[in-house]
Scaffold this motif. Structure first.
Motif, PDB file in Angstrom:
ATOM      1  N   PHE A  44     -13.922  -2.120   2.800  1.00  0.00           N
ATOM      2  CA  PHE A  44     -12.239  -1.622   3.016  1.00  0.00           C
ATOM      3  C   PHE A  44     -11.085  -2.647   3.034  1.00  0.00           C
ATOM      4  CE2 PHE A  44      -9.103  -0.819   6.499  1.00  0.00           C
ATOM      5  CZ  PHE A  44      -8.391   0.373   5.845  1.00  0.00           C
ATOM      6  N   LEU A  45     -11.237  -3.716   4.064  1.00  0.00           N
ATOM      7  CA  LEU A  45     -10.264  -4.423   3.931  1.00  0.00           C
ATOM      8  C   LEU A  45      -9.941  -5.799   2.939  1.00  0.00           C
ATOM      9  CD1 LEU A  45     -11.345  -5.730   7.907  1.00  0.00           C
ATOM     10  CD2 LEU A  45      -9.113  -4.193   6.706  1.00  0.00           C
ATOM     11  N   ALA A  46     -11.307  -5.568   2.077  1.00  0.00           N
ATOM     12  CA  ALA A  46     -11.244  -6.087   0.758  1.00  0.00           C
ATOM     13  C   ALA A  46     -10.449  -5.410  -0.150  1.00  0.00           C
ATOM     14  CB  ALA A  46     -12.882  -6.856   0.179  1.00  0.00           C
ATOM     15  N   GLN A  47     -10.509  -3.990  -0.694  1.00  0.00           N
ATOM     16  CA  GLN A  47      -9.803  -3.012  -1.074  1.00  0.00           C
ATOM     17  C   GLN A  47      -8.301  -3.593  -1.048  1.00  0.00           C
ATOM     18  OE1 GLN A  47     -11.530   0.471  -1.698  1.00  0.00           O
ATOM     19  NE2 GLN A  47     -12.941   0.187  -1.399  1.00  0.00           N
ATOM     20  N   TYR A  48      -7.903  -3.367   0.337  1.00  0.00           N
ATOM     21  CA  TYR A  48      -6.536  -2.818   0.889  1.00  0.00           C
ATOM     22  C   TYR A  48      -5.727  -4.695   0.248  1.00  0.00           C
ATOM     23  CZ  TYR A  48      -2.520  -3.428   4.307  1.00  0.00           C
ATOM     24  OH  TYR A  48      -1.762  -3.756   4.158  1.00  0.00           O
ATOM     25  N   TRP A  49      -6.914  -5.513   0.989  1.00  0.00           N
ATOM     26  CA  TRP A  49      -6.690  -6.854   0.654  1.00  0.00           C
ATOM     27  C   TRP A  49      -6.425  -7.706  -1.298  1.00  0.00           C
ATOM     28  CZ3 TRP A  49      -3.819 -11.081   2.839  1.00  0.00           C
ATOM     29  CH2 TRP A  49      -3.923 -11.955   2.231  1.00  0.00           C
ATOM     30  N   THR A  50      -7.033  -6.789  -1.402  1.00  0.00           N
ATOM     31  CA  THR A  50      -6.781  -6.604  -3.313  1.00  0.00           C
ATOM     32  C   THR A  50      -5.344  -5.766  -3.596  1.00  0.00           C
ATOM     33  OG1 THR A  50      -9.067  -6.053  -3.525  1.00  0.00           O
ATOM     34  CG2 THR A  50      -7.343  -6.430  -5.887  1.00  0.00           C
ATOM     35  N   LEU A  52      -2.744  -5.588  -1.557  1.00  0.00           N
ATOM     36  CA  LEU A  52      -1.779  -6.208  -0.930  1.00  0.00           C
ATOM     37  C   LEU A  52      -1.346  -7.147  -1.328  1.00  0.00           C
ATOM     38  CD1 LEU A  52       0.267  -5.904   1.385  1.00  0.00           C
ATOM     39  CD2 LEU A  52      -1.213  -6.929   2.753  1.00  0.00           C
ATOM     40  N   THR A  53      -2.343  -7.881  -2.236  1.00  0.00           N
ATOM     41  CA  THR A  53      -1.782  -9.175  -2.806  1.00  0.00           C
ATOM     42  C   THR A  53      -0.843  -9.210  -3.900  1.00  0.00           C
ATOM     43  OG1 THR A  53      -4.020  -9.413  -3.565  1.00  0.00           O
ATOM     44  CG2 THR A  53      -3.648 -10.835  -1.280  1.00  0.00           C
ATOM     45  N   GLN A  54      -0.945  -7.846  -4.974  1.00  0.00           N
ATOM     46  CA  GLN A  54      -0.568  -7.647  -5.555  1.00  0.00           C
ATOM     47  C   GLN A  54       0.538  -7.273  -5.878  1.00  0.00           C
ATOM     48  OE1 GLN A  54      -3.433  -4.869  -7.654  1.00  0.00           O
ATOM     49  NE2 GLN A  54      -5.177  -6.477  -8.135  1.00  0.00           N
ATOM     50  N   ALA A  55       0.174  -6.278  -4.863  1.00  0.00           N
ATOM     51  CA  ALA A  55       2.159  -5.323  -4.780  1.00  0.00           C
ATOM     52  C   ALA A  55       2.704  -6.330  -4.153  1.00  0.00           C
ATOM     53  CB  ALA A  55       2.076  -4.584  -2.857  1.00  0.00           C
ATOM     54  N   VAL A  56       2.731  -7.907  -3.065  1.00  0.00           N
ATOM     55  CA  VAL A  56       3.879  -8.434  -2.403  1.00  0.00           C
ATOM     56  C   VAL A  56       4.136  -9.603  -3.912  1.00  0.00           C
ATOM     57  CG1 VAL A  56       2.844  -8.733  -0.230  1.00  0.00           C
ATOM     58  CG2 VAL A  56       1.798 -10.316  -2.161  1.00  0.00           C
ATOM     59  N   HIS A  57       3.628  -9.565  -5.169  1.00  0.00           N
ATOM     60  CA  HIS A  57       4.080 -10.189  -6.451  1.00  0.00           C
ATOM     61  C   HIS A  57       5.044  -8.741  -7.001  1.00  0.00           C
ATOM     62  CE1 HIS A  57       1.752 -12.916  -4.902  1.00  0.00           C
ATOM     63  NE2 HIS A  57       2.499 -13.406  -5.646  1.00  0.00           N
ATOM     64  N   GLY A  58       5.114  -8.211  -6.975  1.00  0.00           N
ATOM     65  CA  GLY A  58       5.638  -7.105  -7.639  1.00  0.00           C
ATOM     66  C   GLY A  58       4.956  -5.954  -8.299  1.00  0.00           C
ATOM     67  N   ASN A  59       3.406  -5.803  -8.372  1.00  0.00           N
ATOM     68  CA  ASN A  59       2.319  -5.426  -9.327  1.00  0.00           C
ATOM     69  C   ASN A  59       2.028  -4.662  -8.105  1.00  0.00           C
ATOM     70  OD1 ASN A  59       0.602  -4.145 -10.732  1.00  0.00           O
ATOM     71  ND2 ASN A  59      -0.935  -6.063 -11.098  1.00  0.00           N
ATOM     72  N   PHE A  60       2.427  -3.222  -7.932  1.00  0.00           N
ATOM     73  CA  PHE A  60       1.733  -2.046  -7.683  1.00  0.00           C
ATOM     74  C   PHE A  60       0.380  -1.426  -7.853  1.00  0.00           C
ATOM     75  CE2 PHE A  60       6.055  -1.924  -5.970  1.00  0.00           C
ATOM     76  CZ  PHE A  60       5.827  -1.864  -5.060  1.00  0.00           C
ATOM     77  N   GLY A  61      -0.547  -1.617  -9.141  1.00  0.00           N
ATOM     78  CA  GLY A  61      -1.165  -1.424  -9.628  1.00  0.00           C
ATOM     79  C   GLY A  61      -0.795  -0.632 -10.817  1.00  0.00           C
TER      80      GLY A  61
END
Length: 297
Positions: A44-50, A52-61
């Motif tokens: 779970f935490l690994a999925q969230y971290w993946t 989050l690291t993309q979101a802070v750079h403006g990439n919401f997937g």
């Protein structure tokens, strides 16, 4: 907020990989490939971290459901939702403020009780139930408004969105009515009103003084209405079959489309925060006492 929403979606029943396959044959290898592609096999935490690291750079997937960029999915629907929210806010102020002023000036009389009673009814009615009633009465029975669609051009757009916006405005207008009424009742009993009347000022001038001071709590309360409007708009869009953010969020939650739900949640939170900031700045601009206190300090 993002962690809370991510946790709720993680705990929600259902399997994203099986949702993607639909009715097609399912085998262990295919499921494993899909889960690896969308990091579903990670803790779970690994999925969230993946995420989050993309979101802070403006990439919401990428949307799991449509395969399109989340930013593009939201942008294509954002304008419609903002139009409904803005239209509903204007209607609610146009309905709630005059009714609240009338009730406040007629405090304790039959007019006051009648206006407040109507306001309580609309404020208590669920938005989706009120929307269904509006559809049946004004769209199906009387045929004054279209049943669904968004219209073309400014006039067509306003015509098609009038009923959804009115559905939202009636409930919100009841809330604004109560705030306005309470503010007017408080100001009517102030010493400056008695002094103004003793000086022989016309009623319209006294009313102007009352409204200037009564508007401050009303403006402050408008910040709370943004959260109500965004929450209720999601339901109203479903009732009126409008392709806004509401239908996007509804489908994303059912499909466990985490990137879309996360982006929409943060967008709404940001809108509420910005509105609260604008309300505080408006309060500072309208109340000279606050400016004087800030200058003195």
């Amino acid at each position: 907020m993002s962690l809370l929403i991510f946790s709720l979606l993680y705990l929600e029943p259902g399997d994203v990989a099986r949702n993607l396959l639909g009715t097609r044959p399912v085998n262990a290898q295919t499921l494993a490939q899909i889960r690896a592609e969308y990091h579903l096999n990670e803790p779970f935490l690994a999925q969230y971290w993946t995420w989050l690291t993309q979101a802070v750079h403006g990439n919401f997937g990428i949307s799991v459901q449509s395969g399109q960029a989340v930013a593009g999915e939201i942008t294509s629907r954002l304008a419609l939702t903002l139009e409904i929210v803005g239209f509903a806010l204007l209607l609610s102020v146009a309905l709630g403020v005059p009714a609240g002023v009338l009730a406040g000036l007629r405090h304790g009389r039959g007019t006051d009780r009648g206006v407040v009673g109507v306001g309580v009814v609309f404020a208590s009615a669920p938005a989706f139930a009120l929307g269904l009633l509006m559809l049946y009465l004004f769209a199906s029975d009387l045929a004054w408004f279209p049943v669904y669609g968004t219209g073309t051009g400014v006039a067509g757009r306003l015509y098609h969105l009038a009923l959804p916006a009115l559905t939202l405005a009636l409930g919100l207008g009841g809330f604004i009515l109560k705030i306005t009424r309470a503010a007017v009742i408080r100001e009517v009993d102030q010493d400056y009103v008695t002094f103004a009347r003793s000086r022989g000022l016309a009623n319209i001038q006294v009313l102007g003084l009352i409204l200037r001071n009564a508007c401050l709590p009303v403006i402050t309360s408008l910040g709370l209405t943004v959260a109500y409007l965004f929450g209720s708009t999601l339901l109203v869009e479903q009732v009126f079959s409008l392709p806004g953010l509401g239908s996007l969020l509804d489908g994303a939650v059912l499909f466990k489309d985490v990137p879309v739900v996360q982006a929409l949640t943060l967008l709404m939170a940001a809108a509420i925060a910005v509105t609260a900031l604008l309300v505080d700045l408006a309060y500072l601009a309208l109340d000279p006492r606050l400016r004087h206190e800030m200058a003195a300090s």
